[in-house]
Design a protein around this motif. Structure first.
Motif, PDB file in Angstrom:
ATOM      1  N   ASP A 112       1.639   2.895   3.450  1.00  0.00           N
ATOM      2  CA  ASP A 112       2.693   2.188   4.176  1.00  0.00           C
ATOM      3  C   ASP A 112       4.069   2.517   3.610  1.00  0.00           C
ATOM      4  O   ASP A 112       5.036   2.695   4.350  1.00  0.00           O
ATOM      5  CB  ASP A 112       2.463   0.679   4.115  1.00  0.00           C
ATOM      6  N   ARG A 113       4.167   2.610   2.283  1.00  0.00           N
ATOM      7  CA  ARG A 113       5.446   2.926   1.654  1.00  0.00           C
ATOM      8  C   ARG A 113       5.880   4.350   1.960  1.00  0.00           C
ATOM      9  O   ARG A 113       7.060   4.609   2.210  1.00  0.00           O
ATOM     10  CB  ARG A 113       5.378   2.690   0.147  1.00  0.00           C
ATOM     11  N   ALA A 148       4.985   6.111   4.666  1.00  0.00           N
ATOM     12  CA  ALA A 148       5.363   6.130   6.079  1.00  0.00           C
ATOM     13  C   ALA A 148       6.748   5.516   6.273  1.00  0.00           C
ATOM     14  O   ALA A 148       7.565   6.034   7.044  1.00  0.00           O
ATOM     15  CB  ALA A 148       4.320   5.390   6.919  1.00  0.00           C
ATOM     16  N   GLY A 149       7.024   4.426   5.560  1.00  0.00           N
ATOM     17  CA  GLY A 149       8.328   3.789   5.648  1.00  0.00           C
ATOM     18  C   GLY A 149       9.456   4.677   5.158  1.00  0.00           C
ATOM     19  O   GLY A 149      10.607   4.525   5.573  1.00  0.00           O
ATOM     20  N   GLU A 152       0.815  -1.218   0.000  1.00  0.00           N
ATOM     21  CA  GLU A 152       0.000   0.000   0.000  1.00  0.00           C
ATOM     22  C   GLU A 152       0.851   1.270   0.000  1.00  0.00           C
ATOM     23  O   GLU A 152       1.877   1.344   0.673  1.00  0.00           O
ATOM     24  CB  GLU A 152      -0.925   0.008   1.209  1.00  0.00           C
TER      25      GLU A 152
END
Length: 134
Positions: free
Chosen positions: A64-65, A67-68, A61
């Motif tokens: 998520d990427r 945030a990472g 998603e």
């Protein structure tokens, strides 16, 4: 814009892509986009992983990427695709697809990153990732 990216080492020119998408947005009454280094890195990782795996959802998603990668943003969208050999083809394909077009014309976004990756043995050869955020 018309240069084939179906070659080892070939990559989309982010400035040309930004200018093309920004002109399209301006013609639709929206603001131009700026290039963002963080979004560029996220797009590059997505394109590279899609090319290596042959899977458009290779990295999971978008939220998520982001945030990472340490990017916090309330509004972010993404266009991923494969098989287009030139920027002009990818842009036309996105423009002609209602969901992809809506993301390019999202009034919340102001920044972008775009990348391609080429995989000689993959079905689609050229993989695209366009990440847009506020």
């Amino acid at each position: 814009m018309y240069r084939s990216l179906a070659a080892t080492g070939a990559h989309v020119d982010p400035v040309t892509a930004r200018d093309m998408i920004s002109l399209y947005r301006r013609n639709s009454g929206l603001g131009a986009l700026t290039l963002d280094d963080g979004l560029q890195r996220v797009a590059e990782a997505q394109a590279r992983d899609m090319a290596q795996s042959g899977d458009l959802a290779a990295r999971g998603e978008l939220g998520d990427r982001l945030a990472g990668a340490g990017i916090q943003t309330p509004a972010a969208v993404e266009n991923v695709s494969a098989g287009y050999r030139t920027l002009a083809e990818a842009f036309s394909g996105w423009r002609d697809s209602a969901p992809h077009n809506a993301r390019m014309l999202d009034k919340r976004v102001k920044r972008m990153g775009i990348a391609t990756a080429y995989a000689v043995g993959a079905k689609y050869k050229v993989y695209w990732a366009l990440v847009l955020a506020d």
